[in-house]
Design a protein around this motif. Structure first.
Motif, PDB file in Angstrom:
ATOM      1  N   SER A  79       0.817  -1.208   0.000  1.00 32.00           N
ATOM      2  CA  SER A  79       0.000   0.000   0.000  1.00 32.00           C
ATOM      3  C   SER A  79       0.850   1.259   0.000  1.00 32.00           C
ATOM      4  N   TYR A  80       2.124   1.120   0.387  1.00 32.34           N
ATOM      5  CA  TYR A  80       2.996   2.293   0.438  1.00 32.34           C
ATOM      6  C   TYR A  80       4.411   1.852   0.130  1.00 32.34           C
ATOM      7  N   VAL A  81       5.010   2.460  -0.871  1.00 30.66           N
ATOM      8  CA  VAL A  81       6.346   2.027  -1.283  1.00 30.66           C
ATOM      9  C   VAL A  81       7.440   2.908  -0.714  1.00 30.66           C
ATOM     10  N   GLY A  82       7.067   3.956   0.008  1.00 29.97           N
ATOM     11  CA  GLY A  82       8.013   4.702   0.818  1.00 29.97           C
ATOM     12  C   GLY A  82       9.123   5.388   0.063  1.00 29.97           C
ATOM     13  N   GLU A  83      10.287   5.383   0.699  1.00 30.47           N
ATOM     14  CA  GLU A  83      11.398   6.177   0.200  1.00 30.47           C
ATOM     15  C   GLU A  83      12.597   5.307  -0.172  1.00 30.47           C
ATOM     16  N   ASN A  84      12.358   4.057  -0.507  1.00 29.30           N
ATOM     17  CA  ASN A  84      13.427   3.148  -0.873  1.00 29.30           C
ATOM     18  C   ASN A  84      13.807   3.404  -2.332  1.00 29.30           C
ATOM     19  N   LYS A  85      14.974   3.976  -2.555  1.00 29.87           N
ATOM     20  CA  LYS A  85      15.382   4.365  -3.908  1.00 29.87           C
ATOM     21  C   LYS A  85      15.579   3.158  -4.815  1.00 29.87           C
ATOM     22  N   GLU A  86      16.097   2.064  -4.253  1.00 31.18           N
ATOM     23  CA  GLU A  86      16.302   0.869  -5.069  1.00 31.18           C
ATOM     24  C   GLU A  86      14.968   0.276  -5.495  1.00 31.18           C
ATOM     25  N   PHE A  87      13.977   0.349  -4.611  1.00 27.60           N
ATOM     26  CA  PHE A  87      12.627  -0.101  -4.964  1.00 27.60           C
ATOM     27  C   PHE A  87      12.119   0.695  -6.163  1.00 27.60           C
ATOM     28  N   ALA A  88      12.222   2.013  -6.097  1.00 29.49           N
ATOM     29  CA  ALA A  88      11.744   2.860  -7.187  1.00 29.49           C
ATOM     30  C   ALA A  88      12.493   2.549  -8.483  1.00 29.49           C
ATOM     31  N   ARG A  89      13.798   2.363  -8.384  1.00 33.96           N
ATOM     32  CA  ARG A  89      14.591   2.082  -9.583  1.00 33.96           C
ATOM     33  C   ARG A  89      14.147   0.784 -10.242  1.00 33.96           C
ATOM     34  N   GLN A  90      13.985  -0.284  -9.438  1.00 36.60           N
ATOM     35  CA  GLN A  90      13.587  -1.568 -10.002  1.00 36.60           C
ATOM     36  C   GLN A  90      12.193  -1.514 -10.607  1.00 36.60           C
ATOM     37  N   LEU A  96      10.763  -5.081 -11.334  1.00 36.35           N
ATOM     38  CA  LEU A  96       9.910  -5.437 -10.201  1.00 36.35           C
ATOM     39  C   LEU A  96       8.460  -5.133 -10.536  1.00 36.35           C
ATOM     40  N   GLU A  97       7.588  -6.106 -10.273  1.00 38.63           N
ATOM     41  CA  GLU A  97       6.161  -5.899 -10.453  1.00 38.63           C
ATOM     42  C   GLU A  97       5.556  -5.445  -9.131  1.00 38.63           C
ATOM     43  N   VAL A  98       4.699  -4.418  -9.182  1.00 35.93           N
ATOM     44  CA  VAL A  98       4.151  -3.824  -7.968  1.00 35.93           C
ATOM     45  C   VAL A  98       2.641  -3.638  -8.109  1.00 35.93           C
ATOM     46  N   GLU A  99       1.898  -4.211  -7.173  1.00 32.98           N
ATOM     47  CA  GLU A  99       0.459  -3.976  -7.085  1.00 32.98           C
ATOM     48  C   GLU A  99       0.198  -3.097  -5.877  1.00 32.98           C
ATOM     49  N   LEU A 100      -0.243  -1.870  -6.130  1.00 31.47           N
ATOM     50  CA  LEU A 100      -0.555  -0.944  -5.044  1.00 31.47           C
ATOM     51  C   LEU A 100      -2.023  -1.097  -4.652  1.00 31.47           C
ATOM     52  N   VAL A 101      -2.254  -1.217  -3.354  1.00 33.48           N
ATOM     53  CA  VAL A 101      -3.593  -1.466  -2.815  1.00 33.48           C
ATOM     54  C   VAL A 101      -3.816  -0.514  -1.647  1.00 33.48           C
ATOM     55  N   PRO A 102      -5.016   0.059  -1.499  1.00 28.28           N
ATOM     56  CA  PRO A 102      -5.284   0.868  -0.304  1.00 28.28           C
ATOM     57  C   PRO A 102      -4.945   0.085   0.962  1.00 28.28           C
ATOM     58  N   GLN A 103      -4.341   0.754   1.955  1.00 31.96           N
ATOM     59  CA  GLN A 103      -3.809   0.042   3.104  1.00 31.96           C
ATOM     60  C   GLN A 103      -4.874  -0.730   3.874  1.00 31.96           C
ATOM     61  N   GLY A 104      -6.009  -0.125   4.103  1.00 34.85           N
ATOM     62  CA  GLY A 104      -7.079  -0.837   4.809  1.00 34.85           C
ATOM     63  C   GLY A 104      -7.572  -2.026   4.019  1.00 34.85           C
ATOM     64  N   THR A 105      -7.646  -1.880   2.697  1.00 36.84           N
ATOM     65  CA  THR A 105      -8.069  -2.991   1.845  1.00 36.84           C
ATOM     66  C   THR A 105      -7.071  -4.133   1.916  1.00 36.84           C
ATOM     67  N   LEU A 106      -5.780  -3.806   1.880  1.00 40.03           N
ATOM     68  CA  LEU A 106      -4.762  -4.843   1.928  1.00 40.03           C
ATOM     69  C   LEU A 106      -4.775  -5.568   3.270  1.00 40.03           C
ATOM     70  N   ALA A 107      -4.948  -4.808   4.347  1.00 37.67           N
ATOM     71  CA  ALA A 107      -5.030  -5.437   5.663  1.00 37.67           C
ATOM     72  C   ALA A 107      -6.211  -6.407   5.721  1.00 37.67           C
TER      73      ALA A 107
END
Length: 261
Positions: A79-90, A96-107
């Motif tokens: 739900s949040y990918v934060g400030e990890n620069k390597e994450f953003a680069r990949q 890297l495949e990323v599925e973003l989900v609202p935090q409450g929904t993911l919980a």
């Protein structure tokens, strides 16, 4: 399996996690993450996994940031990918495949999966790309969207639109607790309780690293945050183990000149 679920080492606890396994990992940022289990998984070899967790805000050099930097994570559901620069680069380079989900929904997806609920309706994300589809899950090397999110099934209740979200079940759950007994009953401390119980419920095989191991019966049932039915393995970690260190993600203090302590 006997009632005693303890294993002798973190290496043994994660030894059978195979290539391509899906993981639900507890913690929020650096708070409550199973750092010793993650370090042991890193040492197992070049196994690549996919991971579901409410957050991805760890630093580049700790927690899941270590697996990410080593190219060991193929897909994230977060739900949040934060400030990890390597994450953003990949992510932006298509590694890297990323599925973003609202935090409450993911919980709730994690909790539903652990409770045997295949899907549920929620208003979160209705009328947005979360429901309409088209969010970039994976980019191609040229920057084009290679894989996009599909549209979700919708239904109207009392005049309001809801999205159908599927529960999440993963091959393994990795969590950290302050206290655990040999039967797998766990107690979490303060905010480390965050998403650890949900990740534990979602895993078909859940491994818990605990700071204090007690005998069955020592825990008052009213103190137990997660019953042992959701936990298959328990391993004790020690404060002097560097891999079990509890780090502070961002230390915010004032200097004496600014009126700090």
């Amino acid at each position: 399996m006997g009632l005693d679920k303890t294993v002798d080492s973190v290496a043994e606890a994660v030894a059978d996690i195979p290539q391509g396994a899906s993981l639900a990992v507890g913690g929020f940022g650096l708070c409550g993450i199973p750092s010793a289990l993650i370090a042991a998984l890193l040492e197992q070899g070049e196994k690549q996994v996919s991971r579901s967790s409410p957050t991805k805000k760890e630093s580049d050099d700790w927690g899941l940031g270590l697996l990410l930097r080593a190219g060991r994570i193929a897909r994230m559901t977060s739900s949040y990918v934060g400030e990890n620069k390597e994450f953003a680069r990949q992510y932006l380079s298509g590694e890297l495949e990323v599925e973003l989900v609202p935090q409450g929904t993911l919980a709730e997806r994690l909790r539903a999966g652990g409770a045997g609920i295949p899907a549920f309706y929620t208003p979160a994300g209705a009328g947005t790309q979360i429901g309409d589809g088209g969010l970039p899950w994976r980019y191609a090397p040229d920057g084009q969207v290679a894989v996009a999110s599909p549209p979700k099934e919708t239904r109207t209740f009392e005049g309001r639109e809801y999205l159908l979200e599927e529960g999440i079940r993963t091959d393994y759950g990795l969590v950290r607790a302050t206290i655990g007994d040999r039967h797998g009953n766990l107690v979490f401390r303060s905010s480390a309780r965050n998403f650890n119980p949900l990740a534990a419920m979602a895993g078909r095989v859940t491994v818990a690293e605990v700071e204090h191991l007690v005998e069955p019966g020592e825990l008052d049932p009213d103190e137990v945050h997660l019953p042992g039915v959701f936990v298959q393995r328990v391993v004790r970690v020690f404060p002097d183990d560097p891999a079990a260190e509890r780090r502070i993600e961002r230390r915010c203090v004032r200097s004496e000149q600014e009126g700090g302590a």
